[in-house]
Design a protein around this motif. Structure first.
Motif, PDB file in Angstrom:
ATOM      1  N   THR A 179       4.604  -6.895  -6.069  1.00 40.44           N
ATOM      2  CA  THR A 179       4.139  -7.035  -7.445  1.00 40.44           C
ATOM      3  C   THR A 179       5.135  -6.303  -8.328  1.00 40.44           C
ATOM      4  N   GLU A 180       5.606  -6.984  -9.377  1.00 40.50           N
ATOM      5  CA  GLU A 180       6.680  -6.446 -10.195  1.00 40.50           C
ATOM      6  C   GLU A 180       6.258  -6.337 -11.663  1.00 40.50           C
ATOM      7  N   GLN A 181       6.791  -5.332 -12.330  1.00 42.56           N
ATOM      8  CA  GLN A 181       6.589  -5.228 -13.772  1.00 42.56           C
ATOM      9  C   GLN A 181       7.324  -6.373 -14.460  1.00 42.56           C
ATOM     10  N   ARG A 182       6.682  -6.981 -15.461  1.00 44.11           N
ATOM     11  CA  ARG A 182       7.312  -8.048 -16.227  1.00 44.11           C
ATOM     12  C   ARG A 182       7.916  -7.448 -17.505  1.00 44.11           C
ATOM     13  N   ILE A 183       9.137  -7.874 -17.842  1.00 45.74           N
ATOM     14  CA  ILE A 183       9.791  -7.439 -19.065  1.00 45.74           C
ATOM     15  C   ILE A 183      10.138  -8.650 -19.915  1.00 45.74           C
ATOM     16  N   LEU A 184      10.457  -8.389 -21.164  1.00 48.04           N
ATOM     17  CA  LEU A 184      10.795  -9.453 -22.106  1.00 48.04           C
ATOM     18  C   LEU A 184      12.308  -9.581 -22.212  1.00 48.04           C
ATOM     19  N   ALA A 185      12.801 -10.817 -22.207  1.00 47.02           N
ATOM     20  CA  ALA A 185      14.221 -11.086 -22.404  1.00 47.02           C
ATOM     21  C   ALA A 185      14.401 -11.776 -23.748  1.00 47.02           C
ATOM     22  N   ILE A 250      12.460 -16.791 -26.420  1.00 47.56           N
ATOM     23  CA  ILE A 250      12.302 -15.586 -25.605  1.00 47.56           C
ATOM     24  C   ILE A 250      11.975 -15.999 -24.180  1.00 47.56           C
ATOM     25  N   GLY A 251      12.001 -15.036 -23.269  1.00 51.13           N
ATOM     26  CA  GLY A 251      11.645 -15.324 -21.883  1.00 51.13           C
ATOM     27  C   GLY A 251      11.057 -14.103 -21.214  1.00 51.13           C
ATOM     28  N   GLY A 252      10.361 -14.320 -20.136  1.00 47.90           N
ATOM     29  CA  GLY A 252       9.819 -13.225 -19.348  1.00 47.90           C
ATOM     30  C   GLY A 252      10.500 -13.190 -17.994  1.00 47.90           C
ATOM     31  N   ALA A 253      10.700 -11.982 -17.464  1.00 52.50           N
ATOM     32  CA  ALA A 253      11.387 -11.824 -16.182  1.00 52.50           C
ATOM     33  C   ALA A 253      10.859 -10.582 -15.487  1.00 52.50           C
ATOM     34  N   PRO A 254      11.006 -10.507 -14.156  1.00 51.16           N
ATOM     35  CA  PRO A 254      10.654  -9.265 -13.469  1.00 51.16           C
ATOM     36  C   PRO A 254      11.620  -8.155 -13.862  1.00 51.16           C
ATOM     37  N   ALA A 255      11.169  -6.912 -13.785  1.00 47.96           N
ATOM     38  CA  ALA A 255      11.964  -5.772 -14.246  1.00 47.96           C
ATOM     39  C   ALA A 255      13.289  -5.649 -13.508  1.00 47.96           C
ATOM     40  N   VAL A 256      13.381  -6.187 -12.293  1.00 48.49           N
ATOM     41  CA  VAL A 256      14.627  -6.105 -11.539  1.00 48.49           C
ATOM     42  C   VAL A 256      15.769  -6.821 -12.252  1.00 48.49           C
ATOM     43  N   ASP A 273       1.868  -3.868 -21.983  1.00 52.22           N
ATOM     44  CA  ASP A 273       0.711  -4.595 -21.436  1.00 52.22           C
ATOM     45  C   ASP A 273       1.070  -5.969 -20.889  1.00 52.22           C
ATOM     46  N   ALA A 274       2.353  -6.203 -20.628  1.00 50.95           N
ATOM     47  CA  ALA A 274       2.751  -7.495 -20.051  1.00 50.95           C
ATOM     48  C   ALA A 274       2.143  -7.653 -18.663  1.00 50.95           C
ATOM     49  N   PRO A 275       1.595  -8.816 -18.343  1.00 51.91           N
ATOM     50  CA  PRO A 275       1.029  -9.014 -17.000  1.00 51.91           C
ATOM     51  C   PRO A 275       2.145  -8.959 -15.955  1.00 51.91           C
TER      52      PRO A 275
END
Length: 298
Positions: A179-185, A250-256, A273-275
């Motif tokens: 399970t990974e933190q999601r970040i915004l790109a 915009i896009g969403g990606a795992p924190a890696v 609070d990103a899922p």
């Protein structure tokens, strides 16, 4: 004659007998049946052990005798006894079967498992899994592919690593591995790079770049959806990051992605609070032994 004895018939070169080079027709099944019979000293017990009918075992031993053109077992109703040739064959058969079983086990233990992935492997998990699997003598090969699940379905890979919630067909199984933190790109020139206190819900109306094959973030990633939201689609990570860099959305990606996929035109932002995103393994419901061993250490 005892029902457990073979018919008292010597091997013959007449009809049904061996042809020139007949020994080449000896198969492992003949040797396994012969060894089992010798160890049980009884046709009924040997047939049960081999999951054969007694007539089938009898025919197998008769075939073996025809192939080697000599009698292996003395025919008697009172005792089970090997001929001199039978005893010699037993010693060789045991050695041959042991050698075959040993090399088969060794080769199976070293079998390579081909793992397909679309982008950004979970490196900590992979390093630990590879170390454990290779300690068993196995090998892992990695294959970058746009659609790992399609490749798995076509059996061109053994294991698929994928992100996102996907309904798999009945012949595939899956397991959550991370399970990974999601970040915004966002594009480097986007006003969002200087925004403060951004929440996930605040982003629901912005144009969104979606990798429809292996991406983690789609319009459905927001509880409140804007039906008029512009969606820009692509089919792999390379296209996705270039579209974000071009400020198409915009896009969403795992924190890696922050460390593994830096781009001069893209800024990654933390959204508290990103899922989260999830990483899964998938495989066929009838896996090979190599895949079973891989799954046991994955």
């Amino acid at each position: 004659m005892d029902e457990d004895a073979l018919p008292d018939r010597a091997p013959s070169s007449a009809a049904g007998g061996p042809s020139v080079g007949g020994a080449a027709n000896i198969e492992l099944r003949h040797l396994r049946a012969y060894v089992a019979l010798c160890e049980e000293s009884n046709y009924t017990r040997a047939a049960v052990r081999l999951h054969l009918s007694q007539p089938a075992l009898t025919r197998t031993i008769q075939q073996l005798e025809r192939h080697i053109e000599c009698r292996l077992i003395e025919r008697t109703s009172r005792r089970f006894e090997l001929t001199e040739e039978g005893a010699e064959l037993l010693a060789h058969a045991r050695r041959i079967l042991a050698d075959v079983d040993t090399v088969t086990a060794q080769l199976r233990s070293r079998a390579a498992v081909e793992v397909g992935f679309a982008w950004l492997l979970p490196t900590t998990w992979l390093a630990a899994t590879r170390r454990r699997y290779e300690a068993l003598g196995g090998r892992i090969t990695l294959r970058r592919i746009d659609d790992p699940l399609a490749a798995l379905d076509a059996r061109s890979i053994d294991i698929a690593i994928y992100r996102g919630e996907t309904q798999l067909p009945g012949h595939l199984e899956s397991r959550l591995i991370a399970t990974e933190q999601r970040i915004l790109a966002v594009a480097a020139n986007s006003p969002l790079t200087t925004a403060t206190d951004l929440r996930w819900a605040d982003l629901a109306g912005y144009p969104l770049v979606v990798n429809v094959v292996s991406g983690t973030t789609h319009a459905e990633s927001w509880d409140q959806r804007d039906p008029n939201r512009p969606i820009i689609t692509c089919r792999n990570f390379e296209e996705w990051i270039e579209l974000v860099a071009a400020n198409r959305g915009i896009g969403g990606a795992p924190a890696v992605a922050r460390t593994r996929a830096p781009h001069p035109g893209v800024v990654y932002l933390d959204i508290p609070d990103a899922p989260p995103t999830h990483v899964y393994l998938a495989w066929h419901t009838t896996p090979s032994r190599a895949v079973q061993r891989f799954l046991a250490v994955a």
